[in-house]
Write an enzyme that holds these catalytic residues in place. Structure first.
Site, PDB file in Angstrom:
ATOM      1  N   GLU A  11     -11.802   2.607 -10.049  1.00  8.93           N
ATOM      2  CA  GLU A  11     -11.975   2.059  -8.704  1.00  8.93           C
ATOM      3  C   GLU A  11     -13.281   2.497  -8.052  1.00  8.93           C
ATOM      4  O   GLU A  11     -13.754   1.857  -7.111  1.00  8.93           O
ATOM      5  CB  GLU A  11     -10.786   2.466  -7.825  1.00  8.93           C
ATOM      6  CG  GLU A  11      -9.478   1.815  -8.245  1.00  8.93           C
ATOM      7  CD  GLU A  11      -8.277   2.409  -7.524  1.00  8.93           C
ATOM      8  OE1 GLU A  11      -7.428   1.632  -7.060  1.00  8.93           O
ATOM      9  OE2 GLU A  11      -8.172   3.658  -7.439  1.00  8.93           O
ATOM     10  N   GLU A 192      -0.830   6.439  -2.127  1.00 10.49           N
ATOM     11  CA  GLU A 192      -1.567   7.665  -1.821  1.00 10.49           C
ATOM     12  C   GLU A 192      -2.003   7.833  -0.365  1.00 10.49           C
ATOM     13  O   GLU A 192      -2.084   8.959   0.139  1.00 10.49           O
ATOM     14  CB  GLU A 192      -2.846   7.747  -2.697  1.00 10.49           C
ATOM     15  CG  GLU A 192      -2.629   7.814  -4.178  1.00 10.49           C
ATOM     16  CD  GLU A 192      -2.457   6.430  -4.830  1.00 10.49           C
ATOM     17  OE1 GLU A 192      -1.882   6.357  -5.923  1.00 10.49           O
ATOM     18  OE2 GLU A 192      -2.905   5.429  -4.203  1.00 10.49           O
ATOM     19  N   ASP A 215      -2.473  -7.781  -5.627  1.00 12.00           N
ATOM     20  CA  ASP A 215      -1.298  -8.589  -5.952  1.00 12.00           C
ATOM     21  C   ASP A 215      -0.473  -8.766  -4.687  1.00 12.00           C
ATOM     22  O   ASP A 215      -0.761  -8.166  -3.649  1.00 12.00           O
ATOM     23  CB  ASP A 215      -0.466  -7.917  -7.057  1.00 12.00           C
ATOM     24  CG  ASP A 215       0.018  -6.535  -6.645  1.00 12.00           C
ATOM     25  OD1 ASP A 215       1.030  -6.458  -5.937  1.00 12.00           O
ATOM     26  OD2 ASP A 215      -0.637  -5.537  -7.024  1.00 12.00           O
TER      27      ASP A 215
END
Length: 246
Positions: A11, A192, A215
């Site tokens: 990421e 997180e 998603d």
């Protein structure tokens, strides 16, 4: 010194590739990359998935590197029906959707802190929103049209909204129903952000959360998740931080 975190190295790989004068420090099975990013001092680290992993990493980051700002970036599942793949969420408030110490405390309330929602820094939230919008206005310069189409990205937008975190992957209708029923303001879910928010709150460190919708938090989640993370989320993060830090 700004601290930049993600749950997966993919990421923030584009940011790591651009980090200059890099020094590496390893503690607690985490590698912290310290250097210069867009002419600003920064430390980058990926925490791995989940609240414990991210809270541990944030605490180490704050204590060892004296950061005065912490930003978490990564992907999330869209909860609100208006959220689409490729949209960017700038966190307003963070809540742990799997915290339940009732009847001693209200559901979602963090014991002893008497807080349910943790607010991100308002001024930095505004600056990040501007940086994200600058990127979205020209995102086709970075994300090829064919690639965007293959990953179902079309006319992405920037949203300021509440984010729910918990140690579970949201993919069932029952999970989404629980969130939309009990936490109506939440627009996306991940694993997180709220843990990092709590750590920053207790250490009095300004924090921000950036999430890219990968998603719709249902059984139709993206098949090629690794591709989305490495090609889309990483490039999003690079462009957003370039706008934010320069």
């Amino acid at each position: 010194m700004i601290g930049i975190m993600s749950a997966m190295q993919e990421e923030i790989q584009a940011l790591l590739n651009h980090l200059e004068h890099t020094e590496q420090y390893t503690k607690g099975k985490r590698t912290y990359y310290k250097g210069t990013l867009f002419r600003k001092e920064a430390v980058l680290v990926f925490s791995r998935w989940g609240k414990v992993a991210s809270a541990t990493t944030a605490t180490q980051l704050i204590n060892d590197f004296d950061v005065n700002e912490l930003i978490f970036t990564g992907v999330a599942g869209g909860i609100h029906p208006d959220m689409n793949i490729g949209d960017i969420v700038i966190g307003k408030q963070l809540v742990q959707h799997d915290m339940n110490a009732s009847p001693l405390y209200d559901i979602f309330e963090i014991p002893l802190l008497h807080k349910t929602f943790f607010d991100t820094h308002p001024e930095k939230r505004k600056q990040l929103t501007t940086a994200c919008q600058q990127f979205i206005d020209t995102y086709t310069d970075v994300i090829p049209t064919k690639e965007a189409k293959s990953l179902h990205i079309s006319d992405p937008k920037v949203v300021i909204g509440d984010i729910a975190s918990g140690d579970q992957f949201i993919s069932k209708a029952s999970q989404v129903h629980f969130l939309t029923t009990h936490l109506e303001s939440v627009v996306c879910a991940e694993m997180e952000g709220a843990a990092v928010a709590q750590v920053c709150y207790e250490y009095e460190i300004p924090f921000s959360i950036i999430r890219i919708i990968s998603d719709k938090a249902n059984s139709e989640a993206l098949v090629d998740f690794p591709l989305f993370v490495s090609q889309i989320a990483s490039n999003y993060a690079f462009e957003i931080f370039k706008n934010y830090l320069q």
